[in-house]
Scaffold this motif. Structure first.
Motif, PDB file in Angstrom:
ATOM      1  N   GLN A  42       0.857  -1.182   0.000  1.00  0.00           N
ATOM      2  CA  GLN A  42       0.000   0.000   0.000  1.00  0.00           C
ATOM      3  C   GLN A  42       0.895   1.235   0.000  1.00  0.00           C
ATOM      4  O   GLN A  42       1.452   1.598   1.031  1.00  0.00           O
ATOM      5  CB  GLN A  42      -0.942   0.001   1.198  1.00  0.00           C
ATOM      6  CG  GLN A  42      -1.981   1.117   1.162  1.00  0.00           C
ATOM      7  CD  GLN A  42      -2.876   1.010  -0.063  1.00  0.00           C
ATOM      8  OE1 GLN A  42      -3.374  -0.065  -0.376  1.00  0.00           O
ATOM      9  NE2 GLN A  42      -3.078   2.110  -0.762  1.00  0.00           N
ATOM     10  N   LEU A  43       1.026   1.879  -1.152  1.00  0.00           N
ATOM     11  CA  LEU A  43       1.872   3.053  -1.320  1.00  0.00           C
ATOM     12  C   LEU A  43       1.003   4.297  -1.492  1.00  0.00           C
ATOM     13  O   LEU A  43      -0.212   4.191  -1.695  1.00  0.00           O
ATOM     14  CB  LEU A  43       2.797   2.864  -2.526  1.00  0.00           C
ATOM     15  CG  LEU A  43       3.719   1.645  -2.462  1.00  0.00           C
ATOM     16  CD1 LEU A  43       4.589   1.568  -3.709  1.00  0.00           C
ATOM     17  CD2 LEU A  43       4.575   1.673  -1.219  1.00  0.00           C
ATOM     18  N   PRO A  44       1.604   5.493  -1.417  1.00  0.00           N
ATOM     19  CA  PRO A  44       0.806   6.718  -1.550  1.00  0.00           C
ATOM     20  C   PRO A  44      -0.036   6.772  -2.818  1.00  0.00           C
ATOM     21  O   PRO A  44      -1.138   7.307  -2.809  1.00  0.00           O
ATOM     22  CB  PRO A  44       1.872   7.817  -1.541  1.00  0.00           C
ATOM     23  CG  PRO A  44       2.975   7.253  -0.727  1.00  0.00           C
ATOM     24  CD  PRO A  44       3.001   5.797  -1.062  1.00  0.00           C
ATOM     25  N   ASP A 106       8.621   4.925 -17.274  1.00  0.00           N
ATOM     26  CA  ASP A 106      10.050   4.739 -17.523  1.00  0.00           C
ATOM     27  C   ASP A 106      10.811   6.057 -17.637  1.00  0.00           C
ATOM     28  O   ASP A 106      11.993   6.061 -17.948  1.00  0.00           O
ATOM     29  CB  ASP A 106      10.272   3.912 -18.789  1.00  0.00           C
ATOM     30  CG  ASP A 106       9.595   4.508 -20.017  1.00  0.00           C
ATOM     31  OD1 ASP A 106       9.727   5.733 -20.230  1.00  0.00           O
ATOM     32  OD2 ASP A 106       8.943   3.760 -20.766  1.00  0.00           O
ATOM     33  N   GLY A 107      10.139   7.174 -17.371  1.00  0.00           N
ATOM     34  CA  GLY A 107      10.820   8.456 -17.324  1.00  0.00           C
ATOM     35  C   GLY A 107      10.784   9.253 -18.595  1.00  0.00           C
ATOM     36  O   GLY A 107      11.145  10.432 -18.606  1.00  0.00           O
ATOM     37  N   ARG A 120       2.599  10.390 -12.709  1.00  0.00           N
ATOM     38  CA  ARG A 120       3.026  10.567 -11.324  1.00  0.00           C
ATOM     39  C   ARG A 120       3.351   9.256 -10.613  1.00  0.00           C
ATOM     40  O   ARG A 120       3.715   9.256  -9.448  1.00  0.00           O
ATOM     41  CB  ARG A 120       1.951  11.333 -10.540  1.00  0.00           C
ATOM     42  CG  ARG A 120       1.790  12.781 -10.981  1.00  0.00           C
ATOM     43  CD  ARG A 120       0.790  13.515 -10.096  1.00  0.00           C
ATOM     44  NE  ARG A 120       0.688  14.909 -10.459  1.00  0.00           N
ATOM     45  CZ  ARG A 120      -0.110  15.391 -11.413  1.00  0.00           C
ATOM     46  NH1 ARG A 120      -0.872  14.551 -12.099  1.00  0.00           N
ATOM     47  NH2 ARG A 120      -0.140  16.682 -11.688  1.00  0.00           N
ATOM     48  N   VAL A 121       3.202   8.145 -11.293  1.00  0.00           N
ATOM     49  CA  VAL A 121       3.516   6.859 -10.677  1.00  0.00           C
ATOM     50  C   VAL A 121       5.023   6.755 -10.480  1.00  0.00           C
ATOM     51  O   VAL A 121       5.805   6.951 -11.411  1.00  0.00           O
ATOM     52  CB  VAL A 121       3.021   5.697 -11.564  1.00  0.00           C
ATOM     53  CG1 VAL A 121       3.528   4.367 -11.023  1.00  0.00           C
ATOM     54  CG2 VAL A 121       1.499   5.695 -11.635  1.00  0.00           C
ATOM     55  N   ASP A 122       5.446   6.450  -9.266  1.00  0.00           N
ATOM     56  CA  ASP A 122       6.870   6.347  -8.956  1.00  0.00           C
ATOM     57  C   ASP A 122       7.256   4.877  -8.924  1.00  0.00           C
ATOM     58  O   ASP A 122       7.289   4.240  -7.865  1.00  0.00           O
ATOM     59  CB  ASP A 122       7.177   7.033  -7.622  1.00  0.00           C
ATOM     60  CG  ASP A 122       8.668   7.228  -7.397  1.00  0.00           C
ATOM     61  OD1 ASP A 122       9.462   6.543  -8.081  1.00  0.00           O
ATOM     62  OD2 ASP A 122       9.039   8.050  -6.540  1.00  0.00           O
ATOM     63  N   ASP A 123       7.562   4.335 -10.100  1.00  0.00           N
ATOM     64  CA  ASP A 123       7.906   2.921 -10.181  1.00  0.00           C
ATOM     65  C   ASP A 123       9.286   2.632  -9.612  1.00  0.00           C
ATOM     66  O   ASP A 123       9.553   1.508  -9.168  1.00  0.00           O
ATOM     67  CB  ASP A 123       7.828   2.441 -11.640  1.00  0.00           C
ATOM     68  CG  ASP A 123       6.398   2.192 -12.086  1.00  0.00           C
ATOM     69  OD1 ASP A 123       5.620   1.638 -11.295  1.00  0.00           O
ATOM     70  OD2 ASP A 123       6.053   2.560 -13.228  1.00  0.00           O
TER      71      ASP A 123
END
Length: 317
Positions: A42-44, A106-107, A120-123
């Motif tokens: 469970q991430l932000p 992937d940036g 905004r997903v921080d993979d």
């Protein structure tokens, strides 16, 4: 299936992340068997999951992360590759993470991706959290963590090697050339790299792809990607050798190009005449339309076996 669970709370996974809760569901292995487990975090940004296939029978072991292609899933990429065979033989822990909406951030800017995951997903933080949890549980050999990805997952491998190279002993971005944005700035320390690319790949063109409205959205060519990693990894020269043509009917051949005199290895399996496939000795059956879009498959080697042979002696300092 017998379901068991462990819910952890009360510690920070990483700076800037919410508390992590891990839910495990699986079965206890018999001797010589593997356990398949679902990890949930469970991430932000929401709940994230990964499939863990444990061939190490509870022992600390090398870990291979396998990242799916665009619109993919852990189950799909597990069927596509043969890592279960390698993992069973080598007693590995295999991790198949799930990208948000089947994709990876992937940036690259939006117009540089065929499919647009949530920006905004921080993979990178997700992968760090996942490995941190396994380390806390005493499951991974910290010096032997590897990452492989195909297509969109391969582009994510490039990002991980540039932003989180401290995590990995080696990486394998497959069917994915380097984004211009990473060719300009790749801050992490050098990591051994092995790549696979087809010269007739229409999804990830061997000659690269130009920028759209954003100058950072293009991709350099596959040969320039190898040149980048050769320079980054301290190689002083280059070598070339052809693999035996195991299947004369597939209209393709494989040539290995690699850096020589390197501090860290850099290798490319160039599939001359190959499309958007990783080579395999097993026939993968696809619908005709999909097969035509992906191009010619090659049957001269088993990609996962070659990658593991490259990974096997690599260690983090």
């Amino acid at each position: 299936m017998i379901r068991g669970g462990l819910i952890r709370s009360g510690r920070k996974a990483l700076a800037g992340l919410a508390m992590v809760f891990v839910v495990l569901a699986g079965v206890l292995p018999a001797p010589g068997q593997s356990t398949t487990t679902t990890l949930s975090f469970q991430l932000p940004g929401g709940n994230r999951t990964a499939l863990m296939v444990d061939h190490a029978q509870g022992r600390r072991a090398p870990v291979v992360l396998v990242l799916h292609d665009e619109n993919g899933s852990p189950e799909q990429i597990r069927r596509y590759f043969t890592w279960d065979e390698v993992g069973g033989r080598e007693k590995l822990i295999l991790i198949y993470p799930q990208g948000v909406r089947g994709a990876w951030n992937d940036g690259r800017p939006t117009d540089g991706r065929r499919f647009n995951p949530l920006a905004r997903v921080d993979d990178v933080a997700f992968i760090r959290t996942l490995l941190s949890e396994l380390e806390t549980r005493g499951r991974l050999d910290r010096r032997r963590v590897y990452v492989v990805g195909v297509g969109g997952g391969g582009h994510m491998v490039h990002r991980l090697l540039c932003e989180a190279g401290d995590l990995f002993a080696a990486g394998a971005p497959l069917l994915a050339s380097l984004s211009i944005i990473w060719a300009r700035s790749c801050p992490a320390s050098a990591v051994p790299v092995v790549m696979v690319a087809g010269t007739e790949d229409r999804i990830t063109p061997f000659g690269g792809r130009g920028s759209g409205s954003d100058p950072d959205s293009g991709m350099v060519s596959v040969p320039d990607t190898l040149t980048f990693y050769r320079g980054r990894n301290g190689c002083t020269g280059t070598g070339e050798r052809a693999l035996p043509d195991q299947d004369s009917t597939d209209n393709s051949r494989i040539t290995i190009l690699e850096g020589t005199g390197c501090r860290h290895a850099a290798r490319l399996y160039r599939v001359d005449g190959g499309g958007h496939h990783t080579p395999t000795r097993a026939e993968r059956r696809m619908r005709p339309v999909v097969g035509a879009m992906l191009g010619q498959p090659n049957h001269d080697m088993e990609t996962d076996e070659e990658i593991w042979a490259f990974f096997a002696d690599k260690r983090r300092p």
